[in-house]
Design an enzyme around this catalytic site. Structure first.
Site, PDB file in Angstrom:
ATOM      1  CE  LYS A   1      20.923 -40.593 -31.024  1.00  0.00           C
ATOM      2  NZ  LYS A   1      20.065 -41.810 -31.563  1.00  0.00           N
TER       3      LYS A   1
ATOM      4  CD  GLU B   1      21.630 -49.815 -35.540  1.00  0.00           C
ATOM      5  OE1 GLU B   1      21.127 -49.043 -36.280  1.00  0.00           O
ATOM      6  OE2 GLU B   1      22.309 -49.750 -34.471  1.00  0.00           O
TER       7      GLU B   1
ATOM      8  CD  GLU C   1      18.752 -42.374 -27.721  1.00  0.00           C
ATOM      9  OE1 GLU C   1      19.716 -42.986 -28.181  1.00  0.00           O
ATOM     10  OE2 GLU C   1      18.481 -42.104 -26.590  1.00  0.00           O
TER      11      GLU C   1
ATOM     12  CD  GLU D   1      22.282 -46.287 -22.480  1.00  0.00           C
ATOM     13  OE1 GLU D   1      21.521 -46.649 -23.861  1.00  0.00           O
ATOM     14  OE2 GLU D   1      21.379 -45.508 -21.851  1.00  0.00           O
TER      15      GLU D   1
ATOM     16  CE  LYS E   1      24.237 -48.386 -25.829  1.00  0.00           C
ATOM     17  NZ  LYS E   1      24.098 -47.330 -26.604  1.00  0.00           N
TER      18      LYS E   1
END
Length: 449
Positions: free
Chosen positions: A208, A258, A302, A436, A440
């Site tokens: 990734k 986060e 993911e 996506e 954001k």
């Protein structure tokens, strides 16, 4: 007084920049009636910080009682060492919630250079403000920091009298308006970048990698950053909010969802936040997006990579480690897969040791980390600066809390540069990943219009 450790010294020199001996700090606190945090931080020409957590702690700071800076791969360790000097012998009188803290952050890459739009942002930089106003369930407190108790007491009384004249609430107003936007990465270049990353994944070099974009936003007028942060609070109350500016160059701000890590004593909290879909226009559409996320093998994989990586990074430091059940984090424009993780430390650790161990998580870097970082450096056409890097605070005890600098932007004059990225895995589609990323950008872009 500006007590500076670091500054423009040769790498590895940990002496105070002015050559003086550091003898510690003194702080004094006094309880306040409520006051507008925006009114405190809005004035130009002085270092200012603002920090708020989803759990309710809010702190605003002005001025510089001490400054710590560092560069290069050893920047985490260097800041820890200089923090020991700054906080050694701290004389604090007041409640724990009002204690002095050092606020700041780190660059994403080791080799960060403080070039536009990151002028004034070193690879690691923290300040202990001269004045802090802290709001928590223990009330609202004013704290003044100085070289000694006499200076701290004088500063406390001066600011207390001045704050009594400020309003308890400050209207946040409307955004400055967007005149034009400019992308660092056109969609054709993005497709090429993603396809190159997928080739590395197919070849087994990567599992990734997170690729990001920058969006330059020319405004119709000057931006009021504290007011923008207040609007973000209303729209994203369950996110962190921060503002860091030196009063002369740019101001970095955002509303990241986060948590990187929180440490109090031997207790540590962190989380995996990866895998996302939009919110729907209706409850039914919202649930459809949610079901698609929960059913997606790609998003589950993911997310699992991030959980596994955090667990592996914390395990050597912990006597106990607990990974909670996966859940969903719903925000105003997006929803994420989320897994809380808690640990009990085996030995005494500074929060910055945990920050160093966890940064960058696969949610902002990739797997394996070294190859992912190499791919990011080779691919992205802009400097990440402090984007996607640790932003937060620590105190004299080595406790603290850090968020990941996402959903963020750096404001200079009448331009704001926004940043957003997405994780690329084996079956990623470049056009879906593009959409996506645009999603954001919205949290801050919407508040600028």
């Amino acid at each position: 007084m500006d007590r500076t450790l670091g500054g423009r010294q040769p790498t590895g020199d940990s002496r105070p920049a002015d050559g003086s001996d550091d003898t510690g700090l003194a702080s004094r606190s006094r309880e306040l009636e409520d006051v507008s945090f925006g009114a405190i931080s809005e004035a130009d020409g002085a270092c200012r910080v603002q920090w708020a957590t989803p759990e309710g702690l809010e702190v605003v700071g002005r001025g510089v009682a001490a400054r710590l800076t560092a560069r290069g791969p050893e920047r985490f360790e260097t800041i820890r060492e200089r923090a020991t000097s700054v906080f050694g012998g701290l004389d604090h009188t007041g409640p724990d919630a009002a204690r002095p803290r050092a606020f700041g952050g780190f660059s994403f890459h080791d080799g960060h250079e403080a070039v536009a739009p990151w002028t004034g942002f070193e690879a690691a930089s923290f300040v202990v403000p001269e004045i802090l106003v802290s709001r928590s369930d223990e009330g609202t407190w004013l704290t003044a920091v100085g070289d000694d108790a006499t200076e701290a007491t004088r500063r406390l009384e001066e600011w207390y009298d001045g704050l009594l004249e400020l309003p308890a609430m400050r209207p946040s107003g409307a955004g400055p308006g967007v005149a034009e936007t400019r992308r660092t990465t056109p969609i054709e270049s993005w497709r090429t970048q993603v396809e190159a990353a997928l080739q590395r994944i197919d070849a087994g070099e990567l599992t990734k990698v997170v690729l990001a974009q920058a969006l330059s936003v020319d405004l119709e007028g000057p931006i009021d950053v504290p007011a923008t942060v207040e609007r973000l609070r209303r729209q994203y109350p369950n996110c962190y909010r921060f503002l860091i500016g030196d009063g002369t160059s740019g101001t970095f701000f955002g509303a990241p969802p986060e948590r990187l890590v929180s440490k109090r004593g031997d207790r540590v909290e962190t989380e995996a936040l990866a895998g996302s879909v939009p919110r729907g226009e209706t409850p039914e559409e919202d649930d459809d997006h949610l079901e698609r996320m929960l059913d997606s093998e790609k998003l589950r994989r993911e997310h699992g990579l991030v959980v596994e990586s955090i667990r592996n990074q914390l395990a050597p430091l912990a006597s106990e480690l607990a990974v909670d059940d996966r859940t969903v984090r719903r925000l105003a424009t997006i929803q994420h897969l989320q897994t809380p993780i808690e640990a009990t430390l085996e030995a005494d650790q500074h929060v910055l040791e945990l920050v160093e161990a966890l940064h960058p998580t696969p949610a902002v870097g990739g797997v394996p980390p070294e190859t992912a970082l190499e791919t990011i450096r080779e691919t992205e056409s802009f400097d990440r600066g402090w984007y996607a890097a640790p932003i937060g605070w620590f105190d004299a005890a080595g406790d603290g809390e850090f968020a990941v600098g996402l959903r963020s932007g750096v404001a200079t004059d009448e331009t704001v540069t926004l940043f957003a990225g997405n994780g690329i895995v084996a079956d990623s589609d470049p056009d879906e990943e593009w959409e996506e990323v645009q999603l954001k950008f919205r949290p801050i872009l919407d508040e600028l219009r």
